[in-house]
Write a protein that holds these residues in place. Structure first.
Motif, PDB file in Angstrom:
ATOM      1  N   SER A  83      34.714  44.304  29.916  1.00  0.00           N
ATOM      2  CA  SER A  83      35.550  44.282  29.449  1.00  0.00           C
ATOM      3  C   SER A  83      36.699  45.605  30.048  1.00  0.00           C
ATOM      4  N   VAL A  84      37.875  44.558  30.253  1.00  0.00           N
ATOM      5  CA  VAL A  84      38.444  45.780  31.146  1.00  0.00           C
ATOM      6  C   VAL A  84      39.684  46.049  29.891  1.00  0.00           C
ATOM      7  N   SER A  85      40.047  47.853  30.080  1.00  0.00           N
ATOM      8  CA  SER A  85      41.301  48.263  29.657  1.00  0.00           C
ATOM      9  C   SER A  85      41.953  48.886  30.821  1.00  0.00           C
ATOM     10  N   PHE A  86      43.436  48.744  30.121  1.00  0.00           N
ATOM     11  CA  PHE A  86      44.083  50.240  31.059  1.00  0.00           C
ATOM     12  C   PHE A  86      44.581  51.205  30.730  1.00  0.00           C
ATOM     13  N   VAL A  87      44.910  51.787  31.722  1.00  0.00           N
ATOM     14  CA  VAL A  87      45.985  53.341  31.503  1.00  0.00           C
ATOM     15  C   VAL A  87      47.014  53.630  32.575  1.00  0.00           C
ATOM     16  N   ASP A  88      48.111  54.102  32.335  1.00  0.00           N
ATOM     17  CA  ASP A  88      48.407  54.233  32.725  1.00  0.00           C
ATOM     18  C   ASP A  88      48.409  56.179  33.941  1.00  0.00           C
ATOM     19  N   ARG A  89      49.045  55.382  35.153  1.00  0.00           N
ATOM     20  CA  ARG A  89      48.738  55.981  36.067  1.00  0.00           C
ATOM     21  C   ARG A  89      49.275  57.081  35.995  1.00  0.00           C
ATOM     22  N   ALA A  90      49.781  57.459  35.786  1.00  0.00           N
ATOM     23  CA  ALA A  90      50.904  58.856  35.890  1.00  0.00           C
ATOM     24  C   ALA A  90      50.862  59.243  34.617  1.00  0.00           C
ATOM     25  N   SER A  91      50.323  58.678  33.390  1.00  0.00           N
ATOM     26  CA  SER A  91      50.255  59.439  32.265  1.00  0.00           C
ATOM     27  C   SER A  91      48.966  59.463  31.810  1.00  0.00           C
ATOM     28  N   GLY A  92      48.158  58.884  31.890  1.00  0.00           N
ATOM     29  CA  GLY A  92      46.533  58.513  31.941  1.00  0.00           C
ATOM     30  C   GLY A  92      46.829  58.279  30.280  1.00  0.00           C
ATOM     31  N   ARG A  93      47.456  57.696  29.361  1.00  0.00           N
ATOM     32  CA  ARG A  93      47.447  57.202  28.196  1.00  0.00           C
ATOM     33  C   ARG A  93      47.166  55.801  28.627  1.00  0.00           C
ATOM     34  N   PRO A  94      46.443  54.799  27.095  1.00  0.00           N
ATOM     35  CA  PRO A  94      46.054  53.593  27.164  1.00  0.00           C
ATOM     36  C   PRO A  94      47.047  53.200  27.031  1.00  0.00           C
ATOM     37  N   LEU A  95      46.820  51.438  27.608  1.00  0.00           N
ATOM     38  CA  LEU A  95      48.221  50.474  26.681  1.00  0.00           C
ATOM     39  C   LEU A  95      47.861  50.056  25.305  1.00  0.00           C
ATOM     40  N   ARG A  96      48.414  50.063  24.803  1.00  0.00           N
ATOM     41  CA  ARG A  96      47.704  49.386  23.140  1.00  0.00           C
ATOM     42  C   ARG A  96      49.013  48.253  23.146  1.00  0.00           C
ATOM     43  N   TYR A  97      48.347  47.883  21.841  1.00  0.00           N
ATOM     44  CA  TYR A  97      49.418  46.435  21.186  1.00  0.00           C
ATOM     45  C   TYR A  97      50.697  47.082  20.302  1.00  0.00           C
ATOM     46  N   GLY A  98      51.867  46.878  20.523  1.00  0.00           N
ATOM     47  CA  GLY A  98      52.432  47.500  20.129  1.00  0.00           C
ATOM     48  C   GLY A  98      52.578  47.547  18.334  1.00  0.00           C
TER      49      GLY A  98
END
Length: 171
Positions: A83-98
């Motif tokens: 199970s893969v999640s994603f984070v923004d390379r610059a901020s380190g914040r996780p990608l979330r559903y809108g």
């Protein structure tokens, strides 16, 4: 997965069983014909019976061999789920559903695509992938790089990666 494997094995076993039954029936019919045949037909019927008996023995040997391979190596095969999640390379914040609709599904834009954001408190976006491997040692699994998501295609990663999002490695 186990249900699919079991169904496939049942179908193959059914085919082998059916083939064995047909060959046994053919052998019995040939024996009956031999017992009531005239001297001129006996030689040809015996040849047919020998060929049928040879095929039956080969089918039984192949079936037994396949069963032995399955019995020997099935315990070393494993299903892998990543199970893969994603984070923004610059901020380190996780990608979330809108957002999530009342049915618990992600919100979609006017084109039918899920809405994503780096803000808010909605669930993190995850992509699930499945593959198989062979247990080759203590804590070691041998696998190939072909992984499939439940939809059968690996189309969910590239758009995220192109946006500067990375799948962090977590233990």
């Amino acid at each position: 997965m186990a249900d699919a494997r079991s169904a496939r094995a049942d179908l193959q076993q059914s085919d082998v069983h059916q083939q064995k039954q047909q060959l046994k029936q053919q052998s019995d019919e040939l024996r009956q014909k031999i017992s009531g045949a005239g001297s001129g037909d006996v030689s040809a019927l015996r040849t047919q019976l020998e060929e049928t008996t040879t095929r039956l023995k080969r089918v039984e040997a192949e079936s037994q061999s396949a069963e032995e391979v399955i019995r020997a190596y099935a315990p070393s095969v494993c299903l892998l789920h990543v199970s893969v999640s994603f984070v923004d390379r610059a901020s380190g914040r996780p990608l979330r559903y809108g957002g999530i609709n009342p049915d618990g599904e992600p919100l979609h834009d006017s084109d039918g695509n899920p809405v994503y954001t780096l803000e808010g408190r909605a669930p993190e976006v995850r992509a699930d992938f499945f593959g198989t491997g062979f247990i080759v040692g203590e804590g070691r699994i041998l696998t190939i790089t072909t992984w499939r998501n439940p939809g059968g295609r690996m189309t969910s990663l590239p758009p995220f990666l192109a946006r500067g999002l990375i799948p962090p490695l977590r233990n």
